[in-house]
Design an enzyme around this catalytic site. Structure first.
Site, PDB file in Angstrom:
ATOM      1  N   TYR A   1       0.839  -1.207   0.000  1.00  0.00           N
ATOM      2  CA  TYR A   1       0.000   0.000   0.000  1.00  0.00           C
ATOM      3  C   TYR A   1       0.876   1.261   0.000  1.00  0.00           C
ATOM      4  O   TYR A   1       0.712   2.156  -0.829  1.00  0.00           O
ATOM      5  CB  TYR A   1      -0.887  -0.077   1.236  1.00  0.00           C
ATOM      6  CG  TYR A   1      -1.843   1.054   1.455  1.00  0.00           C
ATOM      7  CD1 TYR A   1      -2.738   1.443   0.473  1.00  0.00           C
ATOM      8  CD2 TYR A   1      -1.883   1.716   2.687  1.00  0.00           C
ATOM      9  CE1 TYR A   1      -3.637   2.475   0.701  1.00  0.00           C
ATOM     10  CE2 TYR A   1      -2.771   2.735   2.921  1.00  0.00           C
ATOM     11  CZ  TYR A   1      -3.639   3.116   1.928  1.00  0.00           C
ATOM     12  OH  TYR A   1      -4.528   4.137   2.168  1.00  0.00           O
TER      13      TYR A   1
ATOM     14  N   LYS B   1       1.757   3.951  -3.168  1.00  0.00           N
ATOM     15  CA  LYS B   1       1.579   5.407  -3.070  1.00  0.00           C
ATOM     16  C   LYS B   1       2.872   6.130  -3.410  1.00  0.00           C
ATOM     17  O   LYS B   1       2.863   7.169  -4.066  1.00  0.00           O
ATOM     18  CB  LYS B   1       1.154   5.793  -1.658  1.00  0.00           C
ATOM     19  CG  LYS B   1      -0.257   5.411  -1.314  1.00  0.00           C
ATOM     20  CD  LYS B   1      -0.640   6.182  -0.071  1.00  0.00           C
ATOM     21  CE  LYS B   1      -1.820   5.595   0.625  1.00  0.00           C
ATOM     22  NZ  LYS B   1      -2.296   6.469   1.693  1.00  0.00           N
TER      23      LYS B   1
END
Ligand code: UDP
Length: 197
Positions: free
Chosen positions: A18, A22
């Site tokens: 995750y 990003k």
């Protein structure tokens, strides 16, 4: 701070995908800004909470409030000493709009958050108090919380954003402190429970 080094865990722990994803998005956005003059602004949001948030992927505040309002145990993971700083959703939307209108923000990264820290066990106590709930505050291990997914989870002990950059550019100040954030969010979920929403 926006310019600090980052901590990235092992790729064996899937939660890190995750934050890595990003980070790759940030690299792309900043490269387009530099090379193609694309007017991008990167924002990093820190524990955004408020009405209509769902408690499906962690999201501690709506979970605590729903547990407290229904008289179920308020479940704190581990010892509850992990620290977060919560930002009210209105403070975030306002900052995003203001940044999108500010020429000097283009090609830059900004933390949007609140720098008022609170340990999770204290958050549980405040939710219990503000809902006037009789729920017990129950401490459970990560293994109990995540079951066979616990190997994919890694806790962040403390997360507090440095918001000096957005303060300096926009004069940004979060309008809601933790007490108001909990009160407004409790009010929303209490009304929802009564069928008023
Ligand atoms: N947490 C908790 N009980 C819950 C859900 C979360 O004690 O029912 C803790 C979790 O371990 C973490 C903090 O609350 O330390 C914030 O969790 P959340 O998933 O809201 O955000 P994040 O971990 O992404 O900061």
């Amino acid at each position: 701070h926006e310019d600090d080094d980052r901590i990235m865990g092992s790729t064996n722990v899937s939660r890190w995908s995750y934050s890595d994803a990003k980070a790759v998005d940030e690299f792309f956005a900043l490269a387009y800004a530099k090379e193609r003059k694309l007017p991008v602004v990167v924002v990093r949001l820190f524990n955004v909470v408020g009405p209509r948030q769902i408690g499906r992927y962690g999201m501690v505040l709506p979970r605590f409030i729903k547990e407290a309002l229904s008289g179920k145990p308020i479940t704190v993971y581990s010892d509850g000493l992990q620290i977060r700083s919560f930002t009210y959703v209105e403070d975030v939307t306002r900052a995003i709009i203001d940044l999108s209108l500010e020429k000097k923000a283009e090609g830059e990264i900004f933390n949007i958050g609140n720098d008022q820290p609170i340990p999770i066990k204290e958050l549980a106590a405040k939710v219990k108090e503000k809902t006037r709930s009789s729920s017990e505050i129950k401490y459970i291990s990560y293994d109990q919380a995540y079951g066979d997914r616990s190997a994919d989870f890694e806790e962040i002990g403390c997360r507090i954003p440095d918001i000096s950059k957005i303060k300096n550019l926009l004069g940004y100040r979060p309008q809601y402190d933790i007490e108001q954030i909990i009160e407004k969010t409790v009010e929303y979920f209490a009304n929802e429970k009564k069928g008023k929403r």
